[in-house]
Design an enzyme around this catalytic site. Structure first.
Site, PDB file in Angstrom:
ATOM      1  N   ASP A  96       0.800  -1.210   0.000  1.00 46.59           N
ATOM      2  CA  ASP A  96       0.000   0.000   0.000  1.00 46.59           C
ATOM      3  C   ASP A  96       0.843   1.275   0.000  1.00 46.59           C
ATOM      4  OD1 ASP A  96      -2.992   1.036   0.683  1.00 46.59           O
ATOM      5  OD2 ASP A  96      -1.518   2.236   1.740  1.00 46.59           O
ATOM      6  N   ILE A 100      -5.269   2.581  -0.140  1.00 43.78           N
ATOM      7  CA  ILE A 100      -5.375   2.018  -1.494  1.00 43.78           C
ATOM      8  C   ILE A 100      -5.819   0.560  -1.433  1.00 43.78           C
ATOM      9  CG2 ILE A 100      -4.074   1.425  -3.571  1.00 43.78           C
ATOM     10  CD1 ILE A 100      -2.573   4.023  -3.285  1.00 43.78           C
ATOM     11  N   ASP A 101      -5.349  -0.186  -0.448  1.00 42.27           N
ATOM     12  CA  ASP A 101      -5.846  -1.550  -0.257  1.00 42.27           C
ATOM     13  C   ASP A 101      -7.359  -1.536  -0.051  1.00 42.27           C
ATOM     14  OD1 ASP A 101      -3.637  -3.292  -0.460  1.00 42.27           O
ATOM     15  OD2 ASP A 101      -2.947  -2.732   1.527  1.00 42.27           O
ATOM     16  N   ILE A 102      -7.837  -0.645   0.809  1.00 39.92           N
ATOM     17  CA  ILE A 102      -9.260  -0.597   1.132  1.00 39.92           C
ATOM     18  C   ILE A 102     -10.077  -0.199  -0.094  1.00 39.92           C
ATOM     19  CG2 ILE A 102     -10.986   0.614   2.515  1.00 39.92           C
ATOM     20  CD1 ILE A 102      -8.746   0.789   4.714  1.00 39.92           C
TER      21      ILE A 102
END
Length: 404
Positions: free
Chosen positions: A148, A180-182
């Site tokens: 991320d 960004i992962d989320i």
């Protein structure tokens, strides 16, 4: 009788690890899909060890990290070694009875075992196969690893986060959570649901979804990126200030920080009334939205000095009375104690006593009511394989051969 669930009857194979892809699978599980998490025997998802903190659990199994617990509820865990031929056969049998497969291996890794999209689509033409990788399935960076923070830096997200130049502590800053992962997990959930709809509304054929964390990071810059594309001007960092109307940011009071938004002329007039500064809306520098943006620094200097004169609670009371959007800058305990979030029951407890955050989606006909705790490593292997038709002896042999 329990209410129907939106994705009742959909089966998802979750071959992913860490955060973005497991979050997408968890979302589908929340919505009622049967999510089977495929994990490495003896090791499992890497995030099981991403601690402390760890949740103390009875028995001999390693205590799971809070990180793992955040993105793996409403799933079943099956341990299976896909590098072994017998493991590949079992996985293909599961694929034949599934609707969705989610994976986040580097491009080409699963192809070595015949587990990439094309051969699995031959097993199940209706399969929706979602690949979530750092850089996508093609391009000069496709084979690179990434996390991320790397994508926040590369996408430009860090360049617009942090304190502006010229103040103490200035410089680019990573967003605190793995944003960004989320966001990628949310993009993936949307994409999978769209692909399922297309499959069921058209010819029954699934498709391959290629999602890149870097792509999602850039897409998340939204109006910042569009402002650059329109003007050619690189967005500057504004710390805790917004990028639209002014003011839209945090202010330090005598005891605590608050955040307020008074972006429209009407809101700004209400703010100035609460501040006992009726002269500000008639000042040519601050009379319109464009004028306030152009004279941002002068206005914020005035507001900074005013807010320092009183405690946060006093300002919040006056601003709420004037209908100006405002909040204290809460810590996580403060947020969980917020009466609105308490009313919405955003903190939920599983039957075995684990506290989780509730899924924020509210359905009128298919409410999200099931919150099964994240599974123990391999805890559902025998049940899932028996449902495939394997006998206890066959399951024992697979275990002895370390396939499961």
């Amino acid at each position: 009788m329990s209410a129907p669930r939106a994705l009742e009857g959909i089966r998802v194979l979750d071959l992913s690890r860490i955060l973005a892809a497991p979050l997408a699978a968890q979302m589908l599980g929340d919505l009622g899909a049967d999510v089977i998490k495929i994990e490495r025997p003896g090791v499992g998802d890497d995030s099981r060890a991403y601690g402390p903190p760890f949740l103390e659990t009875p028995g001999d199994d390693p205590d799971p990290a809070a990180f793992y617990l955040s993105c793996n509820r409403n799933k079943r865990s099956v341990t299976l070694d896909h590098s072994k031929p017998e493991g590949q056969k079992l996985l293909r049998r599961l694929v034949a009875e599934s609707d969705v497969l989610i994976e986040n291996f580097r491009p080409g890794v699963l192809a070595k075992y015949g587990l990439d999209y094309a051969p699995l689509a031959a097993v199940n033409p209706g399969l929706v196969y979602c690949s979530i990788t750092g850089f996508g399935q093609d391009g000069p960076y496709a084979g690179r690893p990434g996390y991320d923070g790397v994508f926040q830096a590369m996408s430009g997200m860090m360049s617009v986060s942090g304190l502006p130049d010229g103040v103490p502590g200035a410089g680019p800053m990573k967003v605190g959570v793995s944003m960004i992962d989320i966001l990628t997990g949310l993009y993936a959930g949307n994409a999978i649901l769209a692909a399922l709809h297309h499959r069921d509304a058209a010819d029954g054929v699934g498709q391959h979804i290629d999602l890149s964390l870097l792509d999602c990071g850039l897409a998340a810059l939204s109006h910042y990126a569009q402002s650059y594309l329109v003007s050619g001007q690189v967005p500057e960092r504004r710390g805790n200030g917004g990028y639209g109307g002014i003011p839209s940011q945090s202010f330090r009071c005598s005891d605590h920080d608050i955040f307020l938004v008074a972006a429209t002329d009407q809101q700004f007039a209400a703010l100035c009334h609460a501040l006992h500064r009726p002269d500000l809306p008639t000042d040519p520098r601050f009379a319109t939205v464009p004028a306030r943006i152009s004279h941002r620094r002068e206005l914020l200097a005035i507001l900074d000095a005013l807010f320092l004169t009183r405690p946060a609670a006093a300002w919040i009371a006056d601003l709420e009375a004037a209908d100006v959007p405002v909040s204290p800058v809460n810590t996580l305990p403060d947020a969980l104690a917020n009466p609105q979030l308490a009313h919405r029951a955003m903190r939920v407890r599983t039957d075995d006593g684990l506290d989780l955050l509730r899924n924020p989606i509210r359905f009128s006909a298919t409410p999200i009511e099931s919150y099964a705790a994240p599974p123990a490593l391999g805890g559902d292997t025998a049940d899932v394989l028996q449902a495939l038709g394997l006998s206890p002896a066959e399951i024992a042999a697979l275990h002895a051969d370390k396939v499961i």
